[in-house]
Structure formats: structure tokens, C-alpha cells
Write a protein that holds these residues in place. Structure first.
Motif, PDB file in Angstrom:
ATOM      1  N   ARG A  49       0.807  -1.214   0.000  1.00  0.00           N
ATOM      2  CA  ARG A  49       0.000   0.000   0.000  1.00  0.00           C
ATOM      3  C   ARG A  49       0.848   1.275   0.000  1.00  0.00           C
ATOM      4  NH1 ARG A  49      -2.813  -4.080   1.732  1.00  0.00           N
ATOM      5  NH2 ARG A  49      -0.807  -4.637   2.600  1.00  0.00           N
ATOM      6  N   THR A  50       1.828   1.355   0.868  1.00  0.00           N
ATOM      7  CA  THR A  50       2.606   2.587   1.018  1.00  0.00           C
ATOM      8  C   THR A  50       3.351   2.899  -0.273  1.00  0.00           C
ATOM      9  OG1 THR A  50       2.855   2.072   3.360  1.00  0.00           O
ATOM     10  CG2 THR A  50       4.365   3.705   2.437  1.00  0.00           C
ATOM     11  N   ARG A  51       3.984   1.881  -0.821  1.00  0.00           N
ATOM     12  CA  ARG A  51       4.760   2.070  -2.044  1.00  0.00           C
ATOM     13  C   ARG A  51       3.859   2.480  -3.210  1.00  0.00           C
ATOM     14  NH1 ARG A  51       9.398  -1.966  -4.393  1.00  0.00           N
ATOM     15  NH2 ARG A  51       9.381  -1.162  -6.506  1.00  0.00           N
ATOM     16  N   ILE A 109      10.924   7.401   4.145  1.00  0.00           N
ATOM     17  CA  ILE A 109      11.645   6.201   4.566  1.00  0.00           C
ATOM     18  C   ILE A 109      10.731   5.282   5.357  1.00  0.00           C
ATOM     19  CG2 ILE A 109      12.550   7.241   6.697  1.00  0.00           C
ATOM     20  CD1 ILE A 109      15.141   5.524   6.136  1.00  0.00           C
ATOM     21  N   ARG A 110      10.847   3.988   5.072  1.00  0.00           N
ATOM     22  CA  ARG A 110      10.253   2.930   5.895  1.00  0.00           C
ATOM     23  C   ARG A 110      11.386   2.166   6.539  1.00  0.00           C
ATOM     24  NH1 ARG A 110       5.368  -1.239   4.811  1.00  0.00           N
ATOM     25  NH2 ARG A 110       4.312   0.662   5.489  1.00  0.00           N
ATOM     26  N   ALA A 111      11.431   2.166   7.846  1.00  0.00           N
ATOM     27  CA  ALA A 111      12.494   1.484   8.592  1.00  0.00           C
ATOM     28  C   ALA A 111      11.897   0.891   9.857  1.00  0.00           C
ATOM     29  CB  ALA A 111      13.617   2.459   8.930  1.00  0.00           C
ATOM     30  N   MET A 141       7.328   6.729   6.574  1.00  0.00           N
ATOM     31  CA  MET A 141       6.477   5.737   5.901  1.00  0.00           C
ATOM     32  C   MET A 141       6.331   4.466   6.761  1.00  0.00           C
ATOM     33  SD  MET A 141       7.422   6.113   1.863  1.00  0.00           S
ATOM     34  CE  MET A 141       8.950   5.154   1.938  1.00  0.00           C
ATOM     35  N   GLU A 142       6.651   4.556   8.020  1.00  0.00           N
ATOM     36  CA  GLU A 142       6.503   3.581   9.110  1.00  0.00           C
ATOM     37  C   GLU A 142       7.850   3.219   9.690  1.00  0.00           C
ATOM     38  OE1 GLU A 142       4.046   0.034   8.679  1.00  0.00           O
ATOM     39  OE2 GLU A 142       4.498  -0.554  10.739  1.00  0.00           O
ATOM     40  N   THR A 143       7.968   3.612  10.969  1.00  0.00           N
ATOM     41  CA  THR A 143       9.132   3.242  11.783  1.00  0.00           C
ATOM     42  C   THR A 143       8.578   2.625  13.075  1.00  0.00           C
ATOM     43  OG1 THR A 143       9.275   5.488  12.733  1.00  0.00           O
ATOM     44  CG2 THR A 143      10.618   5.015  10.776  1.00  0.00           C
ATOM     45  N   VAL A 145       6.292   4.459  14.575  1.00  0.00           N
ATOM     46  CA  VAL A 145       4.950   5.004  14.367  1.00  0.00           C
ATOM     47  C   VAL A 145       4.659   4.958  12.865  1.00  0.00           C
ATOM     48  CG1 VAL A 145       4.771   6.492  16.403  1.00  0.00           C
ATOM     49  CG2 VAL A 145       5.903   7.358  14.338  1.00  0.00           C
ATOM     50  N   HIS A 146       3.405   5.129  12.519  1.00  0.00           N
ATOM     51  CA  HIS A 146       2.998   5.093  11.108  1.00  0.00           C
ATOM     52  C   HIS A 146       2.046   6.265  10.871  1.00  0.00           C
ATOM     53  CE1 HIS A 146       2.354   3.672   7.179  1.00  0.00           C
ATOM     54  NE2 HIS A 146       1.949   2.438   7.393  1.00  0.00           N
ATOM     55  N   PRO A 147       2.587   7.496  10.836  1.00  0.00           N
ATOM     56  CA  PRO A 147       1.711   8.673  10.830  1.00  0.00           C
ATOM     57  C   PRO A 147       0.859   8.825   9.568  1.00  0.00           C
ATOM     58  CG  PRO A 147       4.034   9.309  10.621  1.00  0.00           C
ATOM     59  CD  PRO A 147       4.010   7.858  10.956  1.00  0.00           C
ATOM     60  N   CYS A 148       1.311   8.312   8.432  1.00  0.00           N
ATOM     61  CA  CYS A 148       0.462   8.368   7.230  1.00  0.00           C
ATOM     62  C   CYS A 148      -0.781   7.498   7.428  1.00  0.00           C
ATOM     63  CB  CYS A 148       1.237   7.918   5.999  1.00  0.00           C
ATOM     64  SG  CYS A 148       2.602   9.023   5.559  1.00  0.00           S
ATOM     65  N   GLN A 149      -0.596   6.357   8.090  1.00  0.00           N
ATOM     66  CA  GLN A 149      -1.746   5.497   8.391  1.00  0.00           C
ATOM     67  C   GLN A 149      -2.703   6.211   9.338  1.00  0.00           C
ATOM     68  OE1 GLN A 149      -1.570   2.116   6.996  1.00  0.00           O
ATOM     69  NE2 GLN A 149      -3.768   2.352   7.292  1.00  0.00           N
ATOM     70  N   GLU A 150      -2.148   6.982  10.268  1.00  0.00           N
ATOM     71  CA  GLU A 150      -2.996   7.740  11.199  1.00  0.00           C
ATOM     72  C   GLU A 150      -3.918   8.684  10.437  1.00  0.00           C
ATOM     73  OE1 GLU A 150      -0.982   9.728  14.506  1.00  0.00           O
ATOM     74  OE2 GLU A 150       0.726   8.401  14.162  1.00  0.00           O
ATOM     75  N   HIS A 289      -8.643  -1.922  10.011  1.00  0.00           N
ATOM     76  CA  HIS A 289      -7.295  -2.458  10.224  1.00  0.00           C
ATOM     77  C   HIS A 289      -6.436  -1.840   9.136  1.00  0.00           C
ATOM     78  CE1 HIS A 289      -3.953  -5.319  10.029  1.00  0.00           C
ATOM     79  NE2 HIS A 289      -4.274  -5.669  11.268  1.00  0.00           N
ATOM     80  N   CYS A 290      -5.148  -1.652   9.437  1.00  0.00           N
ATOM     81  CA  CYS A 290      -4.277  -0.973   8.468  1.00  0.00           C
ATOM     82  C   CYS A 290      -3.983  -1.822   7.233  1.00  0.00           C
ATOM     83  CB  CYS A 290      -2.969  -0.587   9.154  1.00  0.00           C
ATOM     84  SG  CYS A 290      -2.006  -2.007   9.746  1.00  0.00           S
ATOM     85  N   LEU A 291      -4.108  -3.157   7.369  1.00  0.00           N
ATOM     86  CA  LEU A 291      -3.717  -4.116   6.328  1.00  0.00           C
ATOM     87  C   LEU A 291      -2.191  -4.056   6.128  1.00  0.00           C
ATOM     88  CD1 LEU A 291      -6.562  -3.549   3.690  1.00  0.00           C
ATOM     89  CD2 LEU A 291      -6.550  -5.107   5.668  1.00  0.00           C
ATOM     90  N   PRO A 292      -1.520  -5.163   5.844  1.00  0.00           N
ATOM     91  CA  PRO A 292      -2.077  -6.477   5.518  1.00  0.00           C
ATOM     92  C   PRO A 292      -2.655  -7.172   6.748  1.00  0.00           C
ATOM     93  CG  PRO A 292       0.306  -6.644   5.696  1.00  0.00           C
ATOM     94  CD  PRO A 292      -0.022  -5.183   5.810  1.00  0.00           C
ATOM     95  N   ASN A 317      -7.647   5.834   1.351  1.00  0.00           N
ATOM     96  CA  ASN A 317      -7.365   7.176   1.856  1.00  0.00           C
ATOM     97  C   ASN A 317      -5.876   7.425   2.081  1.00  0.00           C
ATOM     98  OD1 ASN A 317      -9.997   8.012   1.646  1.00  0.00           O
ATOM     99  ND2 ASN A 317     -10.526   7.485   3.757  1.00  0.00           N
ATOM    100  N   ARG A 318      -5.078   6.372   2.148  1.00  0.00           N
ATOM    101  CA  ARG A 318      -3.628   6.571   2.178  1.00  0.00           C
ATOM    102  C   ARG A 318      -3.193   7.433   0.990  1.00  0.00           C
ATOM    103  NH1 ARG A 318      -0.257   2.898   4.625  1.00  0.00           N
ATOM    104  NH2 ARG A 318       1.340   4.360   3.916  1.00  0.00           N
ATOM    105  N   LEU A 319      -3.773   7.143  -0.154  1.00  0.00           N
ATOM    106  CA  LEU A 319      -3.426   7.893  -1.371  1.00  0.00           C
ATOM    107  C   LEU A 319      -3.738   9.379  -1.195  1.00  0.00           C
ATOM    108  CD1 LEU A 319      -2.682   7.907  -4.443  1.00  0.00           C
ATOM    109  CD2 LEU A 319      -5.090   7.384  -4.895  1.00  0.00           C
TER     110      LEU A 319
END
Ligand code: CP
Length: 334
Positions: A49-51, A109-111, A141-143, A145-150, A289-292, A317-319
């Protein structure tokens, strides 16, 4: 220059402005506000999803996205200062951030944490090192925390509920065969308390409480927003009267890096899976749920296929929220 490392660094009105812009972009997805602009997306961990949503979102705004997977299709990166680099990493974040800042306008960055030392991982040192060395805005993009998902969660809840103030959100731990990142749980706690929701964190026992820095932030958010935060280990009490059930599985932090020991706890809690009888206790709650998500492990087929499941809305809505975020970080407006 403003980064987007955590929603806690942004005011609630600033976050609402992002959501309002996301709503406009959802209604009218295409524009050229970021023509000639670019984002580098560094993925140290897998993503679907994020990518997809960042790449597509940048294209829909007239810009381009470059995806890099350090250690796979790009050089491995060292993030700690002062290290004798005789390990796997070929270059340091100081040069990676410096070079990318000469090429692009934003860096994501996702880390994920490394599941070895929570005392280290809880400092979020990887993204902080990137932000320290970058001269362009950095996006989490998620460390831890995952603020975009928020943002996507809150856009979804506002779409369905209008004002979310004092609506009851149950953030429930769910079963999963192995310990997972606490990031989404931390984030759900932060954004729901920030927007004045009455949050119940439901988890099997004290070992599954979130890190004290996030519990304390949730308490402070709730005190400021007129919401509330309580912890429950009682499934029936927690689900009762809920307006939203948000599910996530995560590892017990006292056993961080020791999954075999954590299993001795985890194995007893399969019954935390979200199912129809539990949803029947609620106030006709939404589920997300955030998925997957592993079906019939974290949530049943019936819950995932129900009209009240808004997980696909949240994923869509992530988009929209990420487009709003990129525009805002680059000073663009409609
Ligand atoms: N929810 C989320 O971030 O999905 P991905 O891991 O597929 O990016």
C-alpha cells in the motif's frame, strides 16, 4: 523546514488542514501542483500500500517518485554515527541524505525496528538520522509510528462519523502467530486521542501495553482534546458500546527480541481475534485495520466482508492523505 516524522510534531489544526485537503483531492484527484517535483522513497522493509500510494500519488500531482530498496537495489546504509564501517553497509546516511537532497524535493523512509534492542529502537534513530542529514523534508512511511496510516484512519472515521469527538474507539490487540511492530498501535492511540476520542486499549495482559512514551502521549493528548484513554484486559467490557473497533497485533515489549519466550504468553490469546460475536457487543461499530491482515487469524471472514468494515476505505485514503502531505510539505495549494 518541516518534516513529517510523527503527528505529535504537528498541531491538531495542521493535521485537520491535511485531512481537509485530502478530502478535496479525493473529489478531484488530478492536478499539476507538484510538476517538476520529486520524492525518493527508501524502503528498508516490504510494502504494498505505502509504495503504490506514494508512487501513484506523486504521479497524480505531476511529479515523479523514485523507489529505492537499500541493501537490495541500492547500497546498504549505516545509520549510526561514528561507526567503523566494516560491516555490510557501503555508505553512511550522511552521504545518502546529502546526495538525495541534491536530487529530490522530499525523502520518505520505511524502517521497521530491528526486534533486537527496544531501548535503541524506541528512539527512532534511523529516521532521525535521515532527518538530521537531509536538507529536504522527510516523511515517515513507518518506523515505530505510522503517521500516514494515522491520517488515513482519521479521514475514514470523519467520513463515516462526522465529528469523532468522544466517540468510543477500541484499539484491540489481536492474535497473530508472531510478534509484530507496535507502530500502527502507537499511531492509532496517538491520532484517536488527539482528535478527542474516548479510547480503550484492549490487550490480553500488562505485557502488551504500549511503550510508556506513547501511553504518556496518549494521556496528554486526551487531556488536551477532551477525550480519554483507558486500558482494559476484559473483552466484553471493552467492546461494549464501541463506535469503532480498530485491530492490530503487536509484540509484548518486555520480551522484545525473544519471540520464543513471548510465545509462552501469546499462545493463550487466539480468542482475541475480532469476530461477529464481539462486534455484536458494540454500538454498531465500524471495524478497520491498516492491512495487511491474515483472515481468520486477526479478524474473521465475516468481519472483513461486513458492511461495517472500512479497511479498504482506509487503504484508499492513504493515497489522498499522502498527496495532501506532499503538497503541504512543498508549499503547494489547490
Ligand atoms: N498499511 C501499510 O502500510 O501497508 P503496506 O505495509 O503494504 O505498505
Amino acid at each position: 523546514m518541516k518534516h513529517f516524522l510523527s503527528t505529535q510534531d504537528w498541531t491538531q489544526p495542521e493535521l485537520q488542514n491535511l485531512l481537509d485537503l485530502a478530502n478535496q483531492l479525493k473529489a478531484s484527484p488530478m492536478n499539476e501542483t507538484l510538476a517538476g517535483k520529486s520524492v525518493a522513497l527508501l524502503f528498508l522493509n516490504p510494502s504494498m500500500r505505502t509504495r503504490t500510494s506514494f508512487q501513484l500519488g506523486m504521479q497524480q500531482l505531476g511529479g515523479i517518485a523514485i523507489v529505492l530498496e537499500p541493501g537490495k537495489d541500492a547500497w546498504g546504509v549505516e545509520f549510526n554515527p561514528g561507526v567503523v564501517m566494516d560491516g555490510e553497509a557501503e555508505e553512511h546516511i550522511a552521504e545518502v541524505a546529502g546526495v538525495l537532497s541534491r536530487y529530490v524535493d522530499l525523502i520518505g523512509i520505511r524502517a521497521f525496528p530491528k526486534f533486537q534492542d527496544w531501548d535503541l529502537d524506541r528512539t527512532d534513530y534511523v529516521i532521525k538520522a535521515l532527518a538530521q542529514h537531509a536538507s529536504v523534508p522527510v516523511i515517515n512511511m513507518e518506523t515505530i509510528v505510522h503517521p500516514c496510516q494515522e491520517l488515513a484512519l482519521m479521514q475514514t472515521l470523519q467520513e463515516r462519523l462526522g465529528s469523532v469527538a468522544n466517540k468510543k474507539l477500541v484499539l484491540t490487540w489481536t492474535w497473530h502467530p508472531k510478534p509484530l511492530n507496535t507502530a500502527v498501535a502507537n499511531s492509532a492511540l496517538l491520532i484517536a486521542t488527539r482528535f478527542g476520542m474516548d479510547v480503550t486499549l484492549l490487550c490480553p495482559e500488562e505485557a502488551y501495553l504500549l511503550d510508556p512514551q506513547f501511553m504518556a502521549a496518549g494521556e496528554a493528548n486526551a487531556a488536551a482534546s477532551g477525550g480519554s484513554l483507558q486500558v482494559s484486559h476484559d473483552i466484553e467490557q471493552a467492546y461494549s458500546g464501541a463506535d469503532v473497533v480498530y485491530a492490530k497485533s503487536w509484540g509484548a515489549l518486555p520480551f522484545y527480541g525473544r519471540p520464543d519466550e513471548e510465545w509462552n504468553l501469546r499462545q493463550h490469546y487466539r480468542h482475541f481475534m475480532v469476530d461477529e460475536p464481539k462486534m455484536g457487543l458494540t454500538n454498531q461499530a465500524l471495524f478497520s485495520h491498516c492491512l495487511p491482515l491474515r483472515r481468520n487469524i486477526k479478524a474473521s471472514d465475516a468481519v472483513m466482508d461486513a458492511d461495517y468494515c472500512v479497511a479498504l476505505d482506509e487503504a484508499e485514503n492513504r493515497l489522498h492523505v499522502q498527496k495532501a502531505l506532499m503538497m503541504t510539505l512543498l508549499g503547494a495549494s489547490l
